[in-house]
Design a protein around this motif. Structure first.
Motif, PDB file in Angstrom:
ATOM      1  N   UNK A   1      57.233  56.442  55.200  1.00 29.34           N
ATOM      2  CA  UNK A   1      56.916  56.784  53.824  1.00 29.34           C
ATOM      3  C   UNK A   1      55.480  56.446  53.464  1.00 29.34           C
ATOM      4  N   UNK A   2      55.173  56.644  52.193  1.00 27.10           N
ATOM      5  CA  UNK A   2      53.829  56.410  51.670  1.00 27.10           C
ATOM      6  C   UNK A   2      53.903  55.407  50.528  1.00 27.10           C
ATOM      7  N   UNK A   3      52.777  54.728  50.284  1.00 28.54           N
ATOM      8  CA  UNK A   3      52.665  53.901  49.088  1.00 28.54           C
ATOM      9  C   UNK A   3      51.262  54.044  48.525  1.00 28.54           C
ATOM     10  N   UNK A   4      51.219  54.278  47.217  1.00 30.15           N
ATOM     11  CA  UNK A   4      49.954  54.507  46.518  1.00 30.15           C
ATOM     12  C   UNK A   4      49.609  53.249  45.706  1.00 30.15           C
ATOM     13  N   UNK A   5      48.354  52.829  45.784  1.00 25.43           N
ATOM     14  CA  UNK A   5      47.896  51.606  45.123  1.00 25.43           C
ATOM     15  C   UNK A   5      46.779  51.937  44.138  1.00 25.43           C
ATOM     16  N   UNK A   6      46.850  51.336  42.946  1.00 22.70           N
ATOM     17  CA  UNK A   6      45.743  51.369  41.988  1.00 22.70           C
ATOM     18  C   UNK A   6      45.643  49.988  41.361  1.00 22.70           C
ATOM     19  N   UNK A   7      44.409  49.518  41.117  1.00 24.19           N
ATOM     20  CA  UNK A   7      44.290  48.205  40.487  1.00 24.19           C
ATOM     21  C   UNK A   7      43.132  48.154  39.503  1.00 24.19           C
TER      22      UNK A   7
ATOM     23  N   UNK B   1      40.615  46.304  39.451  1.00 23.62           N
ATOM     24  CA  UNK B   1      39.291  46.088  40.028  1.00 23.62           C
ATOM     25  C   UNK B   1      38.650  47.395  40.487  1.00 23.62           C
ATOM     26  N   UNK B   2      39.357  48.522  40.251  1.00 26.43           N
ATOM     27  CA  UNK B   2      38.812  49.826  40.591  1.00 26.43           C
ATOM     28  C   UNK B   2      39.198  50.350  41.957  1.00 26.43           C
ATOM     29  N   UNK B   3      40.106  49.659  42.639  1.00 25.24           N
ATOM     30  CA  UNK B   3      40.534  50.102  43.969  1.00 25.24           C
ATOM     31  C   UNK B   3      41.694  51.074  43.880  1.00 25.24           C
ATOM     32  N   UNK B   4      41.642  52.089  44.730  1.00 25.79           N
ATOM     33  CA  UNK B   4      42.755  53.032  44.875  1.00 25.79           C
ATOM     34  C   UNK B   4      42.973  53.280  46.358  1.00 25.79           C
ATOM     35  N   UNK B   5      44.230  53.500  46.745  1.00 26.83           N
ATOM     36  CA  UNK B   5      44.517  53.776  48.141  1.00 26.83           C
ATOM     37  C   UNK B   5      45.873  54.405  48.330  1.00 26.83           C
ATOM     38  N   UNK B   6      46.028  55.091  49.439  1.00 27.33           N
ATOM     39  CA  UNK B   6      47.301  55.696  49.814  1.00 27.33           C
ATOM     40  C   UNK B   6      47.437  55.576  51.328  1.00 27.33           C
ATOM     41  N   UNK B   7      48.486  54.897  51.774  1.00 28.24           N
ATOM     42  CA  UNK B   7      48.769  54.839  53.208  1.00 28.24           C
ATOM     43  C   UNK B   7      50.170  55.373  53.449  1.00 28.24           C
ATOM     44  N   UNK B   8      50.387  55.867  54.660  1.00 31.35           N
ATOM     45  CA  UNK B   8      51.691  56.404  55.025  1.00 31.35           C
ATOM     46  C   UNK B   8      52.160  55.730  56.308  1.00 31.35           C
ATOM     47  N   UNK B   9      53.139  56.342  56.973  1.00 30.62           N
ATOM     48  CA  UNK B   9      53.842  55.764  58.111  1.00 30.62           C
ATOM     49  C   UNK B   9      52.942  54.899  58.998  1.00 30.62           C
ATOM     50  N   UNK B  10      53.278  53.607  59.110  1.00 33.41           N
ATOM     51  CA  UNK B  10      52.529  52.702  59.962  1.00 33.41           C
ATOM     52  C   UNK B  10      51.291  52.100  59.343  1.00 33.41           C
ATOM     53  N   UNK B  11      50.992  52.449  58.094  1.00 31.87           N
ATOM     54  CA  UNK B  11      49.783  51.957  57.442  1.00 31.87           C
ATOM     55  C   UNK B  11      49.991  50.618  56.745  1.00 31.87           C
TER      56      UNK B  11
ATOM     57  N   UNK C   1      41.413  30.448  45.347  1.00 34.78           N
ATOM     58  CA  UNK C   1      42.332  31.103  44.415  1.00 34.78           C
ATOM     59  C   UNK C   1      41.622  31.845  43.283  1.00 34.78           C
ATOM     60  N   UNK C   2      40.406  31.440  42.964  1.00 32.70           N
ATOM     61  CA  UNK C   2      39.670  32.101  41.894  1.00 32.70           C
ATOM     62  C   UNK C   2      38.518  32.957  42.428  1.00 32.70           C
ATOM     63  N   UNK C   3      38.615  33.378  43.676  1.00 32.71           N
ATOM     64  CA  UNK C   3      37.603  34.265  44.249  1.00 32.71           C
ATOM     65  C   UNK C   3      37.794  35.677  43.695  1.00 32.71           C
ATOM     66  N   UNK C   4      36.816  36.540  43.946  1.00 35.54           N
ATOM     67  CA  UNK C   4      36.911  37.918  43.488  1.00 35.54           C
ATOM     68  C   UNK C   4      38.038  38.649  44.214  1.00 35.54           C
ATOM     69  N   UNK C   5      38.717  39.576  43.521  1.00 31.90           N
ATOM     70  CA  UNK C   5      39.739  40.391  44.187  1.00 31.90           C
ATOM     71  C   UNK C   5      39.125  41.238  45.303  1.00 31.90           C
ATOM     72  N   UNK C   6      39.976  41.619  46.264  1.00 38.79           N
ATOM     73  CA  UNK C   6      39.535  42.398  47.431  1.00 38.79           C
ATOM     74  C   UNK C   6      40.699  43.272  47.874  1.00 38.79           C
ATOM     75  N   UNK C   7      40.372  44.436  48.449  1.00 36.47           N
ATOM     76  CA  UNK C   7      41.426  45.376  48.840  1.00 36.47           C
ATOM     77  C   UNK C   7      41.001  46.153  50.079  1.00 36.47           C
ATOM     78  N   UNK C   8      41.988  46.400  50.977  1.00 29.10           N
ATOM     79  CA  UNK C   8      41.725  47.182  52.180  1.00 29.10           C
ATOM     80  C   UNK C   8      42.924  48.053  52.491  1.00 29.10           C
ATOM     81  N   UNK C   9      42.649  49.319  52.787  1.00 28.78           N
ATOM     82  CA  UNK C   9      43.638  50.251  53.341  1.00 28.78           C
ATOM     83  C   UNK C   9      43.420  50.376  54.838  1.00 28.78           C
ATOM     84  N   UNK C  10      44.486  50.322  55.619  1.00 22.93           N
ATOM     85  CA  UNK C  10      44.403  50.613  57.048  1.00 22.93           C
ATOM     86  C   UNK C  10      45.451  51.687  57.344  1.00 22.93           C
ATOM     87  N   UNK C  11      45.007  52.876  57.698  1.00 24.06           N
ATOM     88  CA  UNK C  11      45.946  53.948  58.006  1.00 24.06           C
ATOM     89  C   UNK C  11      46.689  53.650  59.307  1.00 24.06           C
ATOM     90  N   UNK C  12      47.868  54.248  59.448  1.00 23.36           N
ATOM     91  CA  UNK C  12      48.698  53.964  60.606  1.00 23.36           C
ATOM     92  C   UNK C  12      47.991  54.154  61.938  1.00 23.36           C
TER      93      UNK C  12
END
Length: 289
Positions: free
Chosen positions: A82-88, A90-100, A137-148
Motif C-alpha cells: 500500500x501507500x501512505x501520504x504524509x503532510x506536516x 514544517x512544510x514536508x510532503x511525501x508519498x511512499x508505496x510498497x516497501x517504502x 528533543x527540542x531540535x528542528x523537525x526533519x523528514x525523509x522519504x525512502x521509496x521501496x
C-alpha cells in the motif's frame, strides 16, 4: 534446507519472553495491533511503540490519521503493502508505496497527517516510535522519504534482508542515528533458512514475526503476530533467526538504550512532567512547527 554457510556468533541471544499485541485503533479509527506498548518502554529503551497494521478492508483505515501533533521522538513508518501520504506543518510532503519508509523527527514539535491507501487490494505495514535523547528533543523537525526501490537490501542463501536503519553484513541502511544506533531489518527467510546478525550485548532488541514462524535453539517457537524480546545476556554477541517449515518474514529491531527518564502524554514524549505541561501549552497556543 538453506542456511548461512558460516556462523558469525559464539553466543546467540535467547528469547526472554513472547508478547502478544493488543488490538486497538488510532487516528480516525484505524484498526491496528499495538505490539510494543507503554509498559515495555523502559525494557526496550530507546523504542517507545510498535504498531502493526494490515487489512484488505478499506473501512479499517479509510479515515487515516488526520492532523495531530508530536514532540520529542521520531516516527518510522514502513509500508509492506500500500501507500501512505504524509503532510506536516514544517512544510514536508511525501508519498511512499510498497516497501517504502517515511522517517520523521518530530523534535520540538510538528503537526502532521498520514493517509494510508491500498495497492492491489492490500494495505499493511508498521509504525515504530524511536525516542530522542533529552538534548535533541527540542531540535528542528526533519523528514525523509525512502521509496521501496531505494531501501538497501541483500540476498544470501535463501535469505533476503532489507536494511532500513543501521548496518547488516556490510550493507548500510537508509538511515543512521549516532546516539540510539538503531538497527531495523526486514528479514525474509526460505523454509529452514537461518540468518545471523551481530548485536552489542548492551543493546535492547526484539523480533516481530509477521508471516510464518521462527524457531530458536532453546526450542522456543515464535508464531506470526508475536514479538520476541531478546535477553540481554552477558557475553551474547547477536541473534540467530531460523525459519520453520514455511517461508517466514520478520522485523529485527535493536538499539542503544538512552537510560533517561521517560515522560509521555499521548503524542508528546519528554523527560519530565514539566516538559510535558509545556508541550501541551505550546500546542494549544499554536507554537509547534
Amino acid at each position: 534446507m538453506n542456511t548461512v554457510a558460516t556462523s558469525l556468533l559464539n553466543q546467540p541471544r535467547e528469547v526472554e519472553r513472547l508478547v502478544a499485541g493488543q488490538p486497538t485503533s488510532d487516528g480516525a479509527g484505524v484498526k491496528l495491533n499495538r505490539v510494543l506498548t507503554q509498559n515495555l518502554q523502559r525494557r526496550l529503551d530507546p523504542f517507545l511503540m510498535l504498531d502493526h497494521f494490515g487489512t484488505d478492508n478499506p473501512d479499517d483505515y479509510i479515515a487515516g490519521f488526520p492532523d495531530h501533533p508530536h514532540r520529542g521522538f521520531e516516527t518510522i513508518t514502513y509500508m509492506l503493502n500500500g501507500r501512505i501520504r504524509h503532510r506536516d506543518s514544517a512544510g514536508n510532503e511525501g508519498l511512499v508505496s510498497d516497501g517504502g519508509v517515511q522517517w520523521m523527527t518530530a523534535g520540538r514539535g510538528v503537526i502532521h497527517s498520514e493517509t494510508p491507501e491500498q495497492t492491489a487490494g492490500r494495505m499493511a505495514g508498521f509504525q515504530l516510535w524511536l525516542n530522542l535523547p533529552g538534548r535533541d528533543k527540542m531540535r528542528d523537525p526533519w523528514y525523509l522519504d525512502v521509496q521501496g526501490a531505494d531501501v538497501p537490501e541483500f540476498e544470501q542463501d535463501g535469505i533476503t534482508v532489507r536494511v532500513i536503519a543501521g548496518e547488516s553484513h556490510g550493507m548500510m541502511g537508509a538511515v543512521q542515528r549516532d546516539v540510539t544506533e538503531p538497527l531495523y531489518l526486514d528479514v525474509h527467510l526460505a523454509p529452514g533458512a537461518s540468518f545471523e546478525q551481530p548485536l552489542p550485548a548492551t543493546h535492547n532488541a526484539f523480533v516481530y514475526v509477521y508471516d510464518g514462524a521462527l524457531k530458536y535453539s532453546t526450542g522456543c517457537l515464535q508464531p506470526a503476530g508475536r514479538m520476541a524480546i531478546l535477553a540481554n545476556t552477558a557475553g551474547s554477541d547477536g541473534v540467530r533467526l531460523t525459519a520453520g517449515d514455511a517461508p517466514t518474514r520478520a522485523i529485527l529491531v535493536a538499539g542503544k538504550p538512552l537510560g533517561e527518564p521517560i515522560a509521555q502524554y499521548g503524542p508528546f514524549v519528554m523527560n519530565t512532567e514539566a516538559e510535558l505541561v509545556q508541550a501541551v501549552r505550546d500546542f494549544q497556543a499554536g507554537r509547534l512547527a
